[in-house]
Design an enzyme around this catalytic site. Sequence first.
Site: not given
Length: 469
Positions: A235-236
């Site tokens: 998700k980063r």
Amino acid sequence: MTVRVRFAPSPTGMFHVGGARSALQNWIFAKQQGGVFVLRIEDTDAARNKPEWTEGILSALDWIGIERGSYEGPHFQSSYADEHRAAARRLHDSGRAYYCDCTREAVQARTGNQYTGYDGYCRDRGLPPGEGRALRFRTPDEGSTVVVDLIRGEPTFENKLIEDFVIARGDGSPVFLLANVVDDMTMGITHVIRAEEHLPNTPKQQLLWDALGVKPPIWAHVPVVVNEKRQKLSKRRDKVALEAYRDEGYLADAMRNYLMLLGWAPSGDREIVPWSVIEDEFRLDEVNPSPAFFDEKKLRAFNGEYIRALPVEEFVAACQPWLTGTGTIAPPPWQPTEFDPAVFAAVAPLAQTRIAVLSEIVPNVDFLFVASPLIDEAAWAKAMKEGSAELLDATIAAFEAVTSWDADTLKATLEAVGAERGLKLGKAQAPVRVAVTGRTVGLPLFESLEVLGSERTLARLRAARVRLF
Ligand code: GLU
């Protein structure tokens, strides 16, 4: 025996596309087997216990077709704390678990610098429970644990290589490994279909099932989802939130079709197929165990195809959230009073063939609804060349003189204006398009001018001409 599967997300504030894929696979498998799909929210981490995050999971599931009321649950892991603690107690009372007061540093000091696992120091010390004492599972010294996995065959783990792992922390709270098993047991889960990332947990969990005296479920570890660099989607780094795709204007049908292709394909070399075909043909045991590439470009192309296949009225309806700005979708650049549904309906078929995600509708049609065009300065600089002022003068004069304001006439008129200057239509169009729409690309120009009308078109051409002085 009724098949019971579960989808057990931990609330994280967004719904990972990999999770959506697992949810769909569970959903279809349950349907095919005449079984039950259970939703369990694994919310034992207090910091991750926001009601809106659970709501986010429910609405994301709804969106991809797993609708509220059509499954069992949601159950909340936090409501089963008594069962988790009772299981920990049973394991201790039966001698399958023991208390341990070793610190990581102490283990490290005994085993060398690196912590490579617990060395079993407290196994036979017979420590009673106490503050700060973790409960560890006594893994068998011999034999092996065979995991029956519908996708991976029978991965086999040697028990002596599995450390005596912690099942309850020093404060008595059971860890994920145990809570997850106890919940599956309590909920009568027969098949655990989940992400490959959990495979290292599986032999430990299966040992817990055995120790608690219940037949373990059949497992299916679905492949990890990776980006174009073969890195696990994170998700980063990557766009992983299902909600982000939804808000950008991916159609749920396109999304769920694409998600099901991660590691599997329908028969006959097809990729875009009706959901009913997927529900019919999908076989969990045909899922390829290798990492599945989440190809955003391909998904986009897919979505474009789904958009083009919509009946135009459905396309118009599907665009509404972007035309009005609802919920998490940003409002468009025009005022609600400036929007005219009839005008939109007139250009919708032109837009439908040109956009790949629904949010792209806004920059394609905004020129029709805003008082003056939103000029993209880079486009302006690119289109306005030497001679553009004269070209606009001649176009204004010629457009003022047309007797019928329709696309064919306007095209023929601009073609003639361009020809007098030795310009092909494409070259003559560019300054006119930027002057009227603010951009260099968009809907077919002459149809756009017809819909915009003579008055507004001419006013914009004049304003652009003034700017070029
Ligand atoms: N709560 C776990 C997760 O979100 C799922 C565990 C499981 O499916 O067994 O990764």
